[in-house]
Design a protein around this motif. Sequence first.
Motif, PDB file in Angstrom:
ATOM      1  N   ASP A 276      -3.415 -11.276 -23.762  1.00 26.38           N
ATOM      2  CA  ASP A 276      -3.169 -11.411 -22.326  1.00 26.38           C
ATOM      3  C   ASP A 276      -4.458 -11.138 -21.565  1.00 26.38           C
ATOM      4  O   ASP A 276      -5.009 -10.043 -21.620  1.00 26.38           O
ATOM      5  CB  ASP A 276      -2.082 -10.439 -21.897  1.00 26.38           C
ATOM      6  CG  ASP A 276      -1.626 -10.669 -20.459  1.00 26.38           C
ATOM      7  OD1 ASP A 276      -2.221 -11.525 -19.767  1.00 26.38           O
ATOM      8  OD2 ASP A 276      -0.678 -10.003 -20.020  1.00 26.38           O
ATOM      9  N   LEU A 277      -4.941 -12.155 -20.853  1.00 27.44           N
ATOM     10  CA  LEU A 277      -6.173 -12.035 -20.068  1.00 27.44           C
ATOM     11  C   LEU A 277      -5.946 -12.391 -18.601  1.00 27.44           C
ATOM     12  O   LEU A 277      -6.901 -12.644 -17.875  1.00 27.44           O
ATOM     13  CB  LEU A 277      -7.258 -12.959 -20.647  1.00 27.44           C
ATOM     14  CG  LEU A 277      -7.620 -12.769 -22.120  1.00 27.44           C
ATOM     15  CD1 LEU A 277      -8.643 -13.820 -22.542  1.00 27.44           C
ATOM     16  CD2 LEU A 277      -8.147 -11.373 -22.384  1.00 27.44           C
ATOM     17  N   HIS A 278      -4.700 -12.445 -18.151  1.00 27.07           N
ATOM     18  CA  HIS A 278      -4.460 -12.925 -16.789  1.00 27.07           C
ATOM     19  C   HIS A 278      -5.186 -12.059 -15.763  1.00 27.07           C
ATOM     20  O   HIS A 278      -5.359 -10.870 -15.954  1.00 27.07           O
ATOM     21  CB  HIS A 278      -2.961 -13.017 -16.489  1.00 27.07           C
ATOM     22  CG  HIS A 278      -2.308 -11.729 -16.076  1.00 27.07           C
ATOM     23  ND1 HIS A 278      -1.764 -10.840 -16.976  1.00 27.07           N
ATOM     24  CD2 HIS A 278      -2.107 -11.195 -14.853  1.00 27.07           C
ATOM     25  CE1 HIS A 278      -1.252  -9.816 -16.334  1.00 27.07           C
ATOM     26  NE2 HIS A 278      -1.450  -9.998 -15.036  1.00 27.07           N
ATOM     27  N   HIS A 279      -5.613 -12.670 -14.696  1.00 30.05           N
ATOM     28  CA  HIS A 279      -6.511 -12.113 -13.688  1.00 30.05           C
ATOM     29  C   HIS A 279      -7.856 -11.797 -14.348  1.00 30.05           C
ATOM     30  O   HIS A 279      -8.179 -10.644 -14.663  1.00 30.05           O
ATOM     31  CB  HIS A 279      -5.929 -10.839 -13.050  1.00 30.05           C
ATOM     32  CG  HIS A 279      -6.775 -10.321 -11.908  1.00 30.05           C
ATOM     33  ND1 HIS A 279      -6.450 -10.548 -10.595  1.00 30.05           N
ATOM     34  CD2 HIS A 279      -7.921  -9.613 -11.892  1.00 30.05           C
ATOM     35  CE1 HIS A 279      -7.370  -9.975  -9.821  1.00 30.05           C
ATOM     36  NE2 HIS A 279      -8.272  -9.403 -10.593  1.00 30.05           N
ATOM     37  N   HIS A 280      -8.648 -12.836 -14.545  1.00 30.33           N
ATOM     38  CA  HIS A 280      -9.951 -12.686 -15.202  1.00 30.33           C
ATOM     39  C   HIS A 280     -11.029 -13.442 -14.434  1.00 30.33           C
ATOM     40  O   HIS A 280     -10.750 -14.163 -13.479  1.00 30.33           O
ATOM     41  CB  HIS A 280      -9.884 -13.207 -16.648  1.00 30.33           C
ATOM     42  CG  HIS A 280      -9.613 -14.683 -16.733  1.00 30.33           C
ATOM     43  ND1 HIS A 280     -10.568 -15.631 -16.469  1.00 30.33           N
ATOM     44  CD2 HIS A 280      -8.491 -15.363 -17.055  1.00 30.33           C
ATOM     45  CE1 HIS A 280     -10.055 -16.838 -16.615  1.00 30.33           C
ATOM     46  NE2 HIS A 280      -8.779 -16.696 -16.968  1.00 30.33           N
TER      47      HIS A 280
END
Length: 323
Positions: A276-280
Amino acid sequence: MADIEHPETFYGLPVLTLPGPDQSRTDPLPAADSVAWRLESAWRDGLTFAALWQHFLDTVDTSRVRALLIGPWWQEEYESFAPVVELLAGHADRFPALKALFLADVVSEECELSWLEMSDITPVIEAFGPLEELTVRGCGEPIDGKETLGLRPVRHKALKSLRFESGGLPSGIVRAIGASELPALEHLELWLGVTEYGGDATVEDLAPLLSGAAFPALRHLGLQNSEIQDEIAAAVASAPVVAQLESLSLAMGTLGDEGATALLSGQPLTHLTSLDLHHHYISDALVDRLRSLLGSGRVNGEIHEVEYWDPEEDEDRYVAVAE
């Protein structure tokens, strides 16, 4: 507060806010073990949390309660969470079946994260031996020079899931978690936040968590919402704990190309079912490389998903949740 909301379900149960003693109800309350009970006393015509708590004990068979959420507990002015901790720990024997607890289920319309006057929650963990899931919401920003969120190292045999939602998680909390004995812990999620709101944890503070020795049963690790997300990603890239994980979250923070490159050049991640890398802040090319490595279905994080940020004009990065 992005990523902050009231859960509709908790511990697999629908959440029900307990009606106050002054609220008429024609239908009976549901079975005590069929819902997750949410208690909130703020703005309820003089109803103190202590009075609501007693009403809860008097009207619900708490011996069967499996999940409990503590919502806004103050009256007109924000108040310390310490009296709530005292009530919970003091009546733990009334809740032999309690498996899940959410401390401070509060959203921004009710109180900003950094304004929540939290306290030492250690007595709650120690009092509820069967507890399997604990979520704590609240910053560590000092109020009048005093830390508002505290934790001492604990030993708890049953706890499987531990989640701290914060815009600033103090390093003392992180170190206390790393020094705790939690042999059943499978899910650990820490929103580390920013220094402005008390989030002063460093990569060195995370070392016990990254070693893999602290929690042998751990299968999900979330080190997220951090302003040092690139440094964390670099440490994770060679951390022994990764080999035992099924899923990893480095979301919600300031992760950019430096951190993404470290992940790509570090140890294999192909065993993960989810990254999970959301908001990158990662460039398109490196997002594509991560997706090629793991498969697009296993990487959560849209290209250019961060709003109000242009890498060509503005180099300032921000975390998803701060105040």
